[in-house]
Design a protein around this motif. Structure first.
Motif, PDB file in Angstrom:
ATOM      1  N   ARG A 134       0.838  -1.216   0.000  1.00 47.25           N
ATOM      2  CA  ARG A 134       0.000   0.000   0.000  1.00 47.25           C
ATOM      3  C   ARG A 134       0.861   1.250   0.000  1.00 47.25           C
ATOM      4  N   GLY A 135       1.933   1.240   0.775  1.00 49.16           N
ATOM      5  CA  GLY A 135       2.812   2.398   0.839  1.00 49.16           C
ATOM      6  C   GLY A 135       3.444   2.725  -0.501  1.00 49.16           C
ATOM      7  N   VAL A 136       3.806   1.702  -1.268  1.00 47.92           N
ATOM      8  CA  VAL A 136       4.400   1.925  -2.588  1.00 47.92           C
ATOM      9  C   VAL A 136       3.376   2.548  -3.533  1.00 47.92           C
ATOM     10  N   PHE A 137       2.142   2.056  -3.485  1.00 49.47           N
ATOM     11  CA  PHE A 137       1.096   2.643  -4.325  1.00 49.47           C
ATOM     12  C   PHE A 137       0.868   4.108  -3.964  1.00 49.47           C
ATOM     13  N   LEU A 138       0.802   4.402  -2.662  1.00 47.98           N
ATOM     14  CA  LEU A 138       0.579   5.774  -2.231  1.00 47.98           C
ATOM     15  C   LEU A 138       1.732   6.683  -2.657  1.00 47.98           C
ATOM     16  N   LEU A 139       2.961   6.193  -2.572  1.00 52.78           N
ATOM     17  CA  LEU A 139       4.107   6.983  -3.017  1.00 52.78           C
ATOM     18  C   LEU A 139       3.988   7.317  -4.508  1.00 52.78           C
ATOM     19  N   ALA A 140       3.673   6.316  -5.316  1.00 50.95           N
ATOM     20  CA  ALA A 140       3.532   6.551  -6.754  1.00 50.95           C
ATOM     21  C   ALA A 140       2.410   7.543  -7.031  1.00 50.95           C
ATOM     22  N   GLN A 141       1.305   7.369  -6.351  1.00 46.69           N
ATOM     23  CA  GLN A 141       0.139   8.227  -6.589  1.00 46.69           C
ATOM     24  C   GLN A 141       0.402   9.670  -6.162  1.00 46.69           C
ATOM     25  N   GLN A 142       0.941   9.846  -4.972  1.00 43.79           N
ATOM     26  CA  GLN A 142       1.109  11.191  -4.428  1.00 43.79           C
ATOM     27  C   GLN A 142       2.293  11.932  -5.053  1.00 43.79           C
ATOM     28  N   PHE A 143       3.304  11.202  -5.518  1.00 39.80           N
ATOM     29  CA  PHE A 143       4.448  11.840  -6.164  1.00 39.80           C
ATOM     30  C   PHE A 143       4.244  12.010  -7.668  1.00 39.80           C
ATOM     31  N   ALA A 144       3.162  11.474  -8.213  1.00 39.26           N
ATOM     32  CA  ALA A 144       2.956  11.534  -9.665  1.00 39.26           C
ATOM     33  C   ALA A 144       3.057  12.951 -10.227  1.00 39.26           C
ATOM     34  N   PRO A 145       2.434  13.961  -9.607  1.00 41.42           N
ATOM     35  CA  PRO A 145       2.558  15.310 -10.179  1.00 41.42           C
ATOM     36  C   PRO A 145       4.009  15.804 -10.242  1.00 41.42           C
ATOM     37  N   LEU A 146       4.804  15.518  -9.227  1.00 47.37           N
ATOM     38  CA  LEU A 146       6.208  15.930  -9.238  1.00 47.37           C
ATOM     39  C   LEU A 146       7.020  15.115 -10.247  1.00 47.37           C
TER      40      LEU A 146
END
Length: 290
Positions: A134-146
């Motif tokens: 779950r943490g990896v998915f959240l990292l990808a999702q939340q960092f996507a704009p950057l």
């Protein structure tokens, strides 16, 4: 007819000059190895994240003392708990204070738990799955704009996930079974493949590395419990265990122009030990709880 010996700017093929990287689980072990590699390959800024602020500060001090950094290159501490959405959002905000984009996200933070099947606690399984998947998915999702901010088809951003050969085989069983760890690493490899297809049109490539045994602080207890470094090295087809340079080479390859057409891969870094055991990953070896 084109000259097939001509390679575009070969000297810069593995360069990360000017890139900005974020490394979770970066205060020790494989994450710190990778952070050192990113900086020494030319990154301008590498953010070091883990749960403990003091550990981040210590790692940053080590990295900033490296003698071979480019002028102005630096590591920055950004402590956060990447098992929760709030923690990931906190990390994103810390990065935004210093940078308007990210070129490399190394999702390396992870946990394991060892206990027999009949008494394996639900809380432990949940903890491992939350951070490792779950943490990896959240990292990808939340960092996507950057990650998308400056990415192009010819210069895509990268997400690199630390999985494990345990996700490609049977993990530890018996009194210290690691059901959650093995399941989480299998899941995150497949998550990486899905993210690779989803994000490639947005100029973000996603790949996983699958390390075997590396003598790190996290693994040393397990190595000692199962016969020691020498025993495991002798059992490896390559005759040794992993070294920091093995991780460094893999992540720089995936993050640089050399790996710009690699997407959805899971690269084993274990000297061939996975296949020498017929697919079994130390099935009876105990692992320490974290």
């Amino acid at each position: 007819m084109a000259d097939e010996t001509a390679l575009h700017d070969f000297p810069s093929l593995f360069s990360l000059k000017g890139k900005i990287a974020v490394v979770t689980g970066g205060s020790r072990g494989l994450g710190l190895n990778a952070a050192s590699a990113f900086l020494q390959a030319g990154c301008a800024t590498v953010f070091i994240s883990s749960r403990k602020a003091k550990a981040c500060d210590a790692a940053v001090a080590q990295l900033n003392a490296l003698p071979s950094l480019a002028p102005g290159a630096r590591a920055i501490a950004a402590p956060a708990d990447c098992s929760s959405l709030a923690g990931v959002r906190s990390l994103v905000e810390q990065v935004r204070r210093h940078a308007d984009h990210v070129d490399i996200l190394f999702a390396n933070a992870g946990a394991t738990w060892g206990e027999a099947f009949d008494t394996h606690p639900d809380t432990a399984f949940s903890k491992v799955m939350d951070l490792n998947v779950r943490g990896v998915f959240l990292l990808a999702q939340q960092f996507a704009p950057l990650l998308e901010a400056r990415a192009t088809r010819d210069d895509p951003s990268r997400i690199i996930i630390t999985a494990s050969v345990a996700g490609l085989s049977v993990g530890t069983l018996g009194p210290q079974a690691t059901f959650g760890y093995s399941a989480s690493k299998a899941a995150v490899i497949h998550l990486g493949r899905n993210l690779a297809v989803e994000l490639a049109p947005r100029h973000v490539l996603v790949n996983s590395i699958c390390p075997g045994f590396f003598p790190t602080k996290m693994a040393n207890g397990l190595l000692a419990l199962t016969g020691g470094v020498d025993r495991h090295a002798q059992a490896n087809p390559a005759g040794r265990l992993g070294r920091p340079e093995d991780i460094a080479g893999a992540v720089v390859y995936l993050a640089s122009r050399a790996g710009s057409h690699v997407n959805g891969a899971a690269i084993e870094i274990d000297g061939g030990s996975l296949w020498s055991r017929g697919g079994l990953f130390e099935a009876n070896a105990p692992e320490p709880k974290l």
